[in-house]
Design an enzyme around this catalytic site. Structure first.
Site, PDB file in Angstrom:
ATOM      1  N   ARG A  38       0.697  -1.249  -0.499  1.00  0.00           N
ATOM      2  CA  ARG A  38      -0.201   0.063   0.058  1.00  0.00           C
ATOM      3  C   ARG A  38       0.939   1.401  -0.184  1.00  0.00           C
ATOM      4  NH1 ARG A  38      -2.883  -1.529   4.983  1.00  0.00           N
ATOM      5  NH2 ARG A  38      -0.936  -2.429   5.755  1.00  0.00           N
ATOM      6  N   ASP A  58      -3.470  -2.931  -1.892  1.00  0.00           N
ATOM      7  CA  ASP A  58      -4.108  -3.567  -0.679  1.00  0.00           C
ATOM      8  C   ASP A  58      -4.613  -5.049  -0.345  1.00  0.00           C
ATOM      9  OD1 ASP A  58      -5.560  -4.532   1.777  1.00  0.00           O
ATOM     10  OD2 ASP A  58      -6.253  -2.363   2.035  1.00  0.00           O
ATOM     11  N   TYR A 145      -2.664 -14.379  15.941  1.00  0.00           N
ATOM     12  CA  TYR A 145      -1.597 -14.981  15.133  1.00  0.00           C
ATOM     13  C   TYR A 145      -0.622 -16.330  14.398  1.00  0.00           C
ATOM     14  CZ  TYR A 145       3.303 -13.300  12.647  1.00  0.00           C
ATOM     15  OH  TYR A 145       3.982 -13.870  11.911  1.00  0.00           O
ATOM     16  N   LYS A 149      -1.087 -18.552  10.906  1.00  0.00           N
ATOM     17  CA  LYS A 149      -0.496 -18.839  10.068  1.00  0.00           C
ATOM     18  C   LYS A 149       0.212 -19.814  10.118  1.00  0.00           C
ATOM     19  CE  LYS A 149       2.383 -15.413   9.083  1.00  0.00           C
ATOM     20  NZ  LYS A 149       2.133 -14.475   7.995  1.00  0.00           N
TER      21      LYS A 149
HETATM   22  P1  NDP Z   1       6.758  -5.581   8.417  1.00  0.00           P
HETATM   23  O1  NDP Z   1       5.819  -5.161   9.094  1.00  0.00           O
HETATM   24  O2  NDP Z   1       8.031  -5.099   7.830  1.00  0.00           O
HETATM   25  O3  NDP Z   1       6.546  -5.720   6.485  1.00  0.00           O
HETATM   26  C1  NDP Z   1       5.199  -5.996   6.143  1.00  0.00           C
HETATM   27  C2  NDP Z   1       4.683  -5.776   4.962  1.00  0.00           C
HETATM   28  O4  NDP Z   1       2.979  -6.110   4.724  1.00  0.00           O
HETATM   29  C3  NDP Z   1       4.182  -4.893   4.182  1.00  0.00           C
HETATM   30  O5  NDP Z   1       5.214  -3.796   3.091  1.00  0.00           O
HETATM   31  C4  NDP Z   1       3.326  -3.881   4.673  1.00  0.00           C
HETATM   32  O6  NDP Z   1       3.021  -2.886   3.397  1.00  0.00           O
HETATM   33  C5  NDP Z   1       2.593  -5.260   3.846  1.00  0.00           C
HETATM   34  N1  NDP Z   1       0.940  -4.569   4.678  1.00  0.00           N
HETATM   35  C6  NDP Z   1       0.792  -5.543   5.194  1.00  0.00           C
HETATM   36  N2  NDP Z   1      -1.081  -5.301   5.026  1.00  0.00           N
HETATM   37  C7  NDP Z   1      -0.771  -4.983   3.815  1.00  0.00           C
HETATM   38  C8  NDP Z   1      -2.379  -5.095   2.675  1.00  0.00           C
HETATM   39  N3  NDP Z   1      -2.988  -5.242   3.427  1.00  0.00           N
HETATM   40  N4  NDP Z   1      -1.861  -5.231   1.490  1.00  0.00           N
HETATM   41  C9  NDP Z   1      -0.892  -4.693   1.551  1.00  0.00           C
HETATM   42  N5  NDP Z   1       0.445  -5.052   2.279  1.00  0.00           N
HETATM   43  C10 NDP Z   1       0.388  -5.575   2.968  1.00  0.00           C
HETATM   44  O7  NDP Z   1       7.436  -6.583   8.389  1.00  0.00           O
HETATM   45  P2  NDP Z   1       7.729  -8.531   7.856  1.00  0.00           P
HETATM   46  O8  NDP Z   1       8.623  -7.826   6.818  1.00  0.00           O
HETATM   47  O9  NDP Z   1       8.573  -8.551   9.455  1.00  0.00           O
HETATM   48  O10 NDP Z   1       6.587  -8.978   8.095  1.00  0.00           O
HETATM   49  C11 NDP Z   1       6.844 -10.253   6.773  1.00  0.00           C
HETATM   50  C12 NDP Z   1       5.593 -11.289   6.398  1.00  0.00           C
HETATM   51  O11 NDP Z   1       7.198 -12.309   7.928  1.00  0.00           O
HETATM   52  C13 NDP Z   1       4.509 -10.764   7.161  1.00  0.00           C
HETATM   53  O12 NDP Z   1       3.817 -11.956   7.150  1.00  0.00           O
HETATM   54  C14 NDP Z   1       5.140 -11.570   8.584  1.00  0.00           C
HETATM   55  O13 NDP Z   1       3.775 -12.372   9.542  1.00  0.00           O
HETATM   56  C15 NDP Z   1       6.344 -12.767   8.334  1.00  0.00           C
HETATM   57  N6  NDP Z   1       7.167 -12.744   9.723  1.00  0.00           N
HETATM   58  C16 NDP Z   1       6.959 -12.026  10.795  1.00  0.00           C
HETATM   59  C17 NDP Z   1       8.311 -12.318  11.664  1.00  0.00           C
HETATM   60  C18 NDP Z   1       8.975 -11.184  12.138  1.00  0.00           C
HETATM   61  O14 NDP Z   1       9.793 -11.539  13.495  1.00  0.00           O
HETATM   62  N7  NDP Z   1       9.219  -9.572  11.700  1.00  0.00           N
HETATM   63  C19 NDP Z   1       8.418 -13.635  12.026  1.00  0.00           C
HETATM   64  C20 NDP Z   1       7.246 -14.204  11.429  1.00  0.00           C
HETATM   65  C21 NDP Z   1       6.847 -14.533  10.134  1.00  0.00           C
HETATM   66  P3  NDP Z   1       1.668  -1.840   3.281  1.00  0.00           P
HETATM   67  O15 NDP Z   1       1.872  -1.005   5.113  1.00  0.00           O
HETATM   68  O16 NDP Z   1       3.140  -0.691   2.975  1.00  0.00           O
HETATM   69  O17 NDP Z   1       0.901  -2.193   2.833  1.00  0.00           O
END
Ligand code: NDP
Length: 257
Positions: A38, A58, A145, A149
């Site tokens: 987004r 989104d 959560y 997952k």
């Molecule tokens: P971030 O918060 O850095 O990244 C999350 C990303 O998801 C952002 O780019 C955000 O983009 C996008 N996002 C969220 N909601 C939407 C939406 N409705 N539409 C489009 N994009 C969306 O977190 P992470 O990089 O850590 O997370 C990435 C994945 O890794 C997730 O699935 C998370 O559950 C998983 N994960 C993370 C861990 C951690 O410790 N960090 C551990 C295990 C898994 P924007 O807001 O610009 O739309």
């Protein structure tokens, strides 16, 4: 399949953290990368640095997701967008946060797979990489959560069965703690946030996870890495805890009557 410049990847959640690092890593391998999220300003900055193609998306917008599947010949889907709202106790969770987390992490991820699979099957070429978590596999006090997952874990396993004979590969990535904005988005309470992110360990970096994803998608076609768990050396999961119930004595008294 060893990566080539004709491969087309779609990375969701590409505006930060793991998604952003994966765009960088795949572009370094010469792959054509469509980066979706987004926050389009972040994606435009990423495009300047890497040459990826920007999509303001989104993932909860079903029509836009379906259109992406129809217009981009996706060979590799990094199904990564996700959030962790209502991360604490389920019984205090905000109702809207429950809906938002399930919709983003499960329903939208399923629609994304649904959108790209017909093209992959037609072309006889494709790899779905679903972003799961260690919390799909091990108990933790993050029931909602973990449940989302866990659904991605089962989705990935069952897709392998459904896609038998199509040549399409499916992989699940299960990271432990990765330093990203994830917890900043998940937790509003500043004190709780500070406590949660203060792990005092050397956490896995988004680039570490991206390197693992490249390993998974770059494997020879005959190899399907079905699951990849990547956790900090200083973090472990599982085990049992012994926590006395504060009102146990009263409970026992009642039973003795
Ligand atoms: P971030 O918060 O850095 O990244 C999350 C990303 O998801 C952002 O780019 C955000 O983009 C996008 N996002 C969220 N909601 C939407 C939406 N409705 N539409 C489009 N994009 C969306 O977190 P992470 O990089 O850590 O997370 C990435 C994945 O890794 C997730 O699935 C998370 O559950 C998983 N994960 C993370 C861990 C951690 O410790 N960090 C551990 C295990 C898994 P924007 O807001 O610009 O739309």
């Amino acid at each position: 399949m060893p990566l080539s410049p004709t491969d087309v990847a779609l990375v969701t959640g590409a505006s930060s953290g793991i998604g952003e690092a994966t765009v960088v890593a795949l572009r370094q391998c010469g792959v054509v990368v469509h980066a979706a999220a987004r926050r389009v300003d972040r994606l435009e900055d990423l495009a300047e640095r890497t040459g990826c193609i920007v999509h303001e998306l989104d993932v909860r917008d079903r029509e836009a997701v379906a259109r992406i599947g129809e217009t981009i010949p996706v060979d590799i889907l990094i199904n990564n967008a996700g959030i962790g709202r209502a991360l604490g106790s389920l019984w205090t969770a905000d109702i809207d946060d429950i809906e938002l987390t399930i919709d983003t992490n499960v329903t939208s991820a399923i629609h994304m797979v649904r959108a790209v699979l017909p093209g992959m099957i037609d072309r006889g070429k494709g790899h779905i990489v679903n972003m799961s978590s260690v919390l799909a596999l091990y108990p933790a006090p993050a029931a909602l959560y973990g449940a989302t997952k866990g659904a991605i874990h089962k989705l990935s396993r069952d897709l392998r069965q459904e896609l038998q004979g199509t040549g399409i590969r499916v992989s699940e990535i299960n990271p432990g703690r990765v330093t990203t904005e994830f917890y900043n988005v998940a937790i509003d309470d500043e004190e709780q946030l500070a406590k949660t992110i203060d792990t005092r360990i050397e956490e896995v970096t988004p680039a570490d996870v991206a390197a693992s994803i490249v390993h998974v998608v770059d494997a020879p076609w005959r190899v399907n890495i079905s699951q990849l768990e990547i956790v900090p050396t200083e973090q472990t999961y599982g085990g049992s805890q012994f926590v006395p119930f504060k009102r146990r004595a009263r409970q026992s008294e009642k039973e003795a009557l």
